[in-house]
Design a protein around this motif. Structure first.
Motif, PDB file in Angstrom:
ATOM      1  N   MET A   1       0.819  -1.191   0.000  1.00 18.44           N
ATOM      2  CA  MET A   1       0.000   0.000   0.000  1.00 18.44           C
ATOM      3  C   MET A   1       0.865   1.258   0.000  1.00 18.44           C
ATOM      4  O   MET A   1       0.513   2.242  -0.637  1.00 18.44           O
ATOM      5  CB  MET A   1      -0.918  -0.049   1.235  1.00 18.44           C
ATOM      6  N   ARG A   2       1.989   1.217   0.727  1.00 22.57           N
ATOM      7  CA  ARG A   2       2.821   2.419   0.795  1.00 22.57           C
ATOM      8  C   ARG A   2       3.462   2.730  -0.553  1.00 22.57           C
ATOM      9  O   ARG A   2       3.755   3.882  -0.851  1.00 22.57           O
ATOM     10  CB  ARG A   2       3.880   2.292   1.879  1.00 22.57           C
ATOM     11  N   TYR A   3       3.671   1.710  -1.385  1.00 24.19           N
ATOM     12  CA  TYR A   3       4.242   1.945  -2.714  1.00 24.19           C
ATOM     13  C   TYR A   3       3.243   2.660  -3.613  1.00 24.19           C
ATOM     14  O   TYR A   3       3.608   3.541  -4.393  1.00 24.19           O
ATOM     15  CB  TYR A   3       4.697   0.633  -3.350  1.00 24.19           C
ATOM     16  N   ILE A   4       1.979   2.286  -3.496  1.00 20.33           N
ATOM     17  CA  ILE A   4       0.932   2.931  -4.289  1.00 20.33           C
ATOM     18  C   ILE A   4       0.785   4.389  -3.876  1.00 20.33           C
ATOM     19  O   ILE A   4       0.668   5.285  -4.719  1.00 20.33           O
ATOM     20  CB  ILE A   4      -0.403   2.171  -4.140  1.00 20.33           C
ATOM     21  N   VAL A   5       0.813   4.639  -2.572  1.00 20.35           N
ATOM     22  CA  VAL A   5       0.701   6.012  -2.069  1.00 20.35           C
ATOM     23  C   VAL A   5       1.908   6.836  -2.516  1.00 20.35           C
ATOM     24  O   VAL A   5       1.763   7.995  -2.923  1.00 20.35           O
ATOM     25  CB  VAL A   5       0.556   6.014  -0.530  1.00 20.35           C
ATOM     26  N   THR A   6       3.090   6.246  -2.471  1.00 23.22           N
ATOM     27  CA  THR A   6       4.298   6.951  -2.911  1.00 23.22           C
ATOM     28  C   THR A   6       4.209   7.315  -4.384  1.00 23.22           C
ATOM     29  O   THR A   6       4.515   8.447  -4.781  1.00 23.22           O
ATOM     30  CB  THR A   6       5.545   6.095  -2.654  1.00 23.22           C
ATOM     31  N   ALA A  10       3.940  11.015  -5.991  1.00 23.67           N
ATOM     32  CA  ALA A  10       4.981  11.383  -6.950  1.00 23.67           C
ATOM     33  C   ALA A  10       4.353  11.953  -8.216  1.00 23.67           C
ATOM     34  O   ALA A  10       4.845  12.949  -8.766  1.00 23.67           O
ATOM     35  CB  ALA A  10       5.851  10.171  -7.278  1.00 23.67           C
ATOM     36  N   VAL A  11       3.276  11.352  -8.682  1.00 23.87           N
ATOM     37  CA  VAL A  11       2.602  11.851  -9.883  1.00 23.87           C
ATOM     38  C   VAL A  11       1.963  13.213  -9.619  1.00 23.87           C
ATOM     39  O   VAL A  11       2.110  14.143 -10.428  1.00 23.87           O
ATOM     40  CB  VAL A  11       1.546  10.837 -10.384  1.00 23.87           C
ATOM     41  N   ILE A  12       1.278  13.350  -8.489  1.00 20.91           N
ATOM     42  CA  ILE A  12       0.617  14.626  -8.175  1.00 20.91           C
ATOM     43  C   ILE A  12       1.648  15.751  -8.065  1.00 20.91           C
ATOM     44  O   ILE A  12       1.514  16.810  -8.696  1.00 20.91           O
ATOM     45  CB  ILE A  12      -0.196  14.516  -6.867  1.00 20.91           C
ATOM     46  N   LEU A  13       2.695  15.533  -7.272  1.00 18.43           N
ATOM     47  CA  LEU A  13       3.707  16.572  -7.093  1.00 18.43           C
ATOM     48  C   LEU A  13       4.495  16.814  -8.378  1.00 18.43           C
ATOM     49  O   LEU A  13       4.893  17.940  -8.667  1.00 18.43           O
ATOM     50  CB  LEU A  13       4.639  16.212  -5.943  1.00 18.43           C
ATOM     51  N   THR A  35       4.201  12.803 -16.476  1.00 16.61           N
ATOM     52  CA  THR A  35       3.766  11.608 -15.763  1.00 16.61           C
ATOM     53  C   THR A  35       4.856  10.544 -15.770  1.00 16.61           C
ATOM     54  O   THR A  35       5.131   9.916 -14.734  1.00 16.61           O
ATOM     55  CB  THR A  35       2.477  11.045 -16.389  1.00 16.61           C
ATOM     56  N   ILE A  36       5.484  10.322 -16.916  1.00 17.44           N
ATOM     57  CA  ILE A  36       6.541   9.318 -17.015  1.00 17.44           C
ATOM     58  C   ILE A  36       7.710   9.677 -16.106  1.00 17.44           C
ATOM     59  O   ILE A  36       8.214   8.832 -15.351  1.00 17.44           O
ATOM     60  CB  ILE A  36       6.993   9.158 -18.480  1.00 17.44           C
ATOM     61  N   ILE A  37       8.136  10.925 -16.141  1.00 11.18           N
ATOM     62  CA  ILE A  37       9.257  11.357 -15.302  1.00 11.18           C
ATOM     63  C   ILE A  37       8.886  11.266 -13.823  1.00 11.18           C
ATOM     64  O   ILE A  37       9.707  10.859 -12.988  1.00 11.18           O
ATOM     65  CB  ILE A  37       9.690  12.784 -15.689  1.00 11.18           C
ATOM     66  N   SER A  38       7.653  11.589 -13.481  1.00  9.13           N
ATOM     67  CA  SER A  38       7.206  11.497 -12.091  1.00  9.13           C
ATOM     68  C   SER A  38       7.204  10.060 -11.593  1.00  9.13           C
ATOM     69  O   SER A  38       7.627   9.781 -10.466  1.00  9.13           O
ATOM     70  CB  SER A  38       5.798  12.076 -11.947  1.00  9.13           C
ATOM     71  N   LEU A  39       6.736   9.136 -12.423  1.00 15.32           N
ATOM     72  CA  LEU A  39       6.728   7.731 -12.025  1.00 15.32           C
ATOM     73  C   LEU A  39       8.145   7.180 -11.871  1.00 15.32           C
ATOM     74  O   LEU A  39       8.423   6.413 -10.943  1.00 15.32           O
ATOM     75  CB  LEU A  39       5.936   6.896 -13.037  1.00 15.32           C
ATOM     76  N   VAL A  40       9.043   7.563 -12.758  1.00 14.90           N
ATOM     77  CA  VAL A  40      10.439   7.134 -12.642  1.00 14.90           C
ATOM     78  C   VAL A  40      11.057   7.679 -11.358  1.00 14.90           C
ATOM     79  O   VAL A  40      11.751   6.967 -10.631  1.00 14.90           O
ATOM     80  CB  VAL A  40      11.249   7.556 -13.886  1.00 14.90           C
TER      81      VAL A  40
END
Length: 63
Positions: A1-6, A10-13, A35-40
């Motif tokens: 769950m913490r990975y999903i929240v992270t 990351a995407v929002i910020l 979005t791609i850069i945020s996920l990375v």
């Protein structure tokens, strides 16, 4: 769950930073690339936290 929240945060910020950065540099805002850069970046944070967390040592009690 913490990975999903992270990854969610990351995407929002990342979107906020991408939008403001685009406005400051007078370049167009690109949702897909941001979005791609945020996920990375989120995955890098997760990997660093996994590598930096100390492992619990198992102790055996000898009587």
């Amino acid at each position: 769950m913490r990975y999903i929240v992270t990854l969610f945060w990351a995407v929002i910020l990342g979107q906020v930073v991408g939008y403001i950065g685009g406005a400051l540099t007078s370049s167009p805002y690109d949702f897909t690339m941001t979005t791609i850069i945020s996920l990375v970046a989120g995955l890098i944070v997760i990997l660093i936290s996994a590598a930096a967390t100390p492992k619990k040592e198992t102790t055996s009690s000898h009587s």
